[in-house]
Design an enzyme around this catalytic site. Structure first.
Site, PDB file in Angstrom:
ATOM      1  N   SER A 154       0.816  -1.214   0.000  1.00 36.60           N
ATOM      2  CA  SER A 154       0.000   0.000   0.000  1.00 36.60           C
ATOM      3  C   SER A 154       0.855   1.272   0.000  1.00 36.60           C
ATOM      4  O   SER A 154       0.355   2.342  -0.334  1.00 36.60           O
ATOM      5  CB  SER A 154      -0.948  -0.001   1.202  1.00 36.60           C
ATOM      6  N   ASP A 402      -3.862   6.152  11.454  1.00 28.96           N
ATOM      7  CA  ASP A 402      -2.933   5.630  10.450  1.00 28.96           C
ATOM      8  C   ASP A 402      -1.654   6.458  10.527  1.00 28.96           C
ATOM      9  O   ASP A 402      -1.612   7.601  10.067  1.00 28.96           O
ATOM     10  CB  ASP A 402      -3.556   5.725   9.053  1.00 28.96           C
ATOM     11  N   HIS A 405       0.858   5.295   6.449  1.00 28.99           N
ATOM     12  CA  HIS A 405       0.760   5.906   5.120  1.00 28.99           C
ATOM     13  C   HIS A 405       0.923   7.420   5.233  1.00 28.99           C
ATOM     14  O   HIS A 405       1.008   7.953   6.334  1.00 28.99           O
ATOM     15  CB  HIS A 405      -0.593   5.551   4.500  1.00 28.99           C
TER      16      HIS A 405
END
Ligand SMILES: *[C@@H]1O[C@H](CO)[C@@H](O)[C@H](O)[C@H]1NC(C)=O
Ligand SMILES: *[C@@H]1O[C@H](CO)[C@@H](O)[C@H](O)[C@H]1NC(C)=O
Ligand SMILES: *[C@@H]1O[C@H](CO)[C@@H](O)[C@H](O)[C@H]1NC(C)=O
Ligand SMILES: *[C@@H]1O[C@H](CO)[C@@H](O)[C@H](O)[C@H]1NC(C)=O
Ligand SMILES: *[C@@H]1O[C@H](CO)[C@@H](O)[C@H](O)[C@H]1NC(C)=O
Length: 435
Positions: A154, A402, A405
């Site tokens: 990702s 998160d 990312h």
């Protein structure tokens, strides 16, 4: 999925752990992804046949004079991007969530209500060279008539989406294909410059079976490259590999079909950690790339984005897990971040030697050594804004974060700035210039 009580929280005081005990960090980092697994794409299987996707014909072949040019460029071809500082830059990003529609929801921080904006106004300044602002026109010209592919997890997608947004300020990519399942495999076309851009989901690069509802660990085959992407190698001109975080998960490692080398955080085999395993997987990957690109193949450029550090401080689902709004001025890579980066850089170095031995002057390899500069950007993650307006009803007891990312726009745009600059140097654009 739920973390235990705060006493054995594996994120807590992460930086205070000692890394002298070889096994300890392995178990620590095995727990970490269990808690944040849902931040990554769902690890369930999917199927598609890339052969249907890339029936290319017309290729541009390279005249030998280009190689002569390269050799003559000498010193100007390189810059140590990894050593530098983040400096304030009020020009701001090239795009945002209003102007670009290919940003994954959980990374579209502005649109999801992140209130502070300072994190958008930094530029990476390498110590010994200049890194110009991303110029979408230069990039489009450089990859005209070519296919650029991102392969990995990702974070590969995160970097790809940044690039799509920046290219999209000049010429909008048109989606040609998506596999429909969590957008794991996609392909775009940019008609104005006849460019293809694609992403392949392959979180190990080598062949592997991702953990699933029946098996709570990954199975990796370290000596076989993942053909889902590798079978298309001859049609890929620019390749960006970005993996790492999936190596932290519990896994059983095979070398050859029936030989189990060991495992990471599992019961029945010897714990062998994941650093050597990661190196072996990269070695297999680069070996295949060098082999398949042949001795006098099409001109190709291959990049490995080095490990991208996460910034959890405290529990991932508690308020404030990564709430910084300014970059660190100084912070030294250590522990797992440093090891993973080192393995990547080392395998690229070995692969370069192999390319030389093999005598393929049309294949170029480089590490996009972003680990150090990324480590400084604790302010660049979505944090709670992985969900839209997380505090609309006040701060709840559980707030998912998160801290892996990167917000788009955000620091990851710089990875692509470096990518473009390396390509420009390779193309001889800085010949004779002092940079
Ligand atoms: C882009 O993809 C299309 C469809 O797969 C293909 O026909 C075309 O040759 C590709 N172009 C380039 C530049 O790779
Ligand atoms: C960056 O370069 C300076 C010297 O120019 C050196 O002192 C410093 O250790 C370097 N930093 C890193 C992270 O390599
Ligand atoms: C997004 O970018 C557009 C075009 O550059 C600009 O007009 C707009 O103000 C930006 N929006 C935000 C929220 O920064
Ligand atoms: C070079 O590119 C052409 C067109 O995509 C392809 O058919 C050929 O197999 C490539 N050569 C190598 C050595 O990959
Ligand atoms: C370990 O062995 C047990 C019993 O044979 C089996 O049920 C389990 O799936 C194995 N675990 C791993 C990680 O191979």
């Amino acid at each position: 999925m739920k973390m235990g009580s705060s006493n054995n929280n594996p994120f807590k005081d992460q930086t205070n752990y000692s890394f002298t005990n070889k096994l300890f960090p392995y178990t620590l980092y095995a727990l970490l992804p269990i808690a944040i697994i849902h931040l990554y794409l769902n690890p369930f299987s999917f199927s598609f046949s890339p052969t249907d996707l890339f029936p290319y014909t017309n290729r541009i072949t390279i005249s030998p004079s280009k190689e002569v040019l390269r050799k003559s460029i000498g010193l100007e071809t390189s810059c140590d991007y990894s050593n530098g500082t983040w400096v304030q830059d009020n020009l701001g990003p090239l795009y945002n969530g209003t102007t670009c529609d290919t940003i994954k929801n959980g990374q579209n921080c502005m649109v999801y209500g992140r209130p502070d904006k300072d994190y958008l106004n930094w530029r990476w300044k390498p110590k010994n060279c200049k890194l110009p602002r991303f110029n979408p026109n230069s990039f489009l010209k450089l990859v005209k008539n070519k296919h650029i592919a991102f392969v990995g997890d990702s974070l590969a997608r995160n970097q790809l989406e940044s690039l799509l947004c920046m290219m999209g300020t000049i010429s909008k990519p048109q989606l040609l294909y998506t596999d429909g399942e969590a957008n794991k495999n996609r392909k775009w076309h940019i008609p104005s410059h006849n460019i293809n851009v694609s992403i392949y989901w392959s979180p190990f690069l080598v062949k592997g079976i991702e953990k699933n509802t029946e098996k709570d660990f990954n199975t990796l085959y370290l000596d076989s490259v993942d053909e889902k992407w590798a079978k298309d190698l001859e049609f890929i001109d620019f390749l960006v590999l970005s993996v790492g975080h999936w190596y932290l998960h519990p896994a059983v490692y095979h070398n050859g079909n029936n030989v189990v080398l060991g495992c990471h955080y599992c019961q029945n085999y010897t714990e062998i950690g994941f650093y050597d395993v990661f190196g072996k997987a990269l070695e297999t990957t680069f070996r295949k790339i060098v082999e398949r690109k042949g001795q006098n193949g099409n001109e190709s450029s291959v990049f490995l984005t080095t490990f991208s550090p996460a910034h959890f401080e405290g529990e991932w689902d508690k308020f404030g897990a990564c709430s910084k709004t300014q970059p660190y001025k100084e912070k030294v890579l250590e522990g797992m971040d440093a090891e993973m980066r080192k393995v990547g850089v080392e395998e690229v170095r070995k692969a370069k030697l192999r390319v030389e031995e093999f005598g393929n002057s049309n294949l170029r390899l480089e590490a996009l050594d972003i680990s150090g500069l990324a480590l400084l950007r604790a302010d660049g993650h979505p944090g709670p804004y992985m969900n839209p307006f997380p505090f609309a009803n006040g701060v709840g007891e559980r707030v998912q974060n998160d801290c892996v990312h990167w917000c788009l726009p955000g620091p990851i745009d710089t990875w692509n700035e470096i990518l473009l600059d390396v390509l420009k140097r390779w193309g001889g654009e800085y010949k004779g210039k002092l940079t």
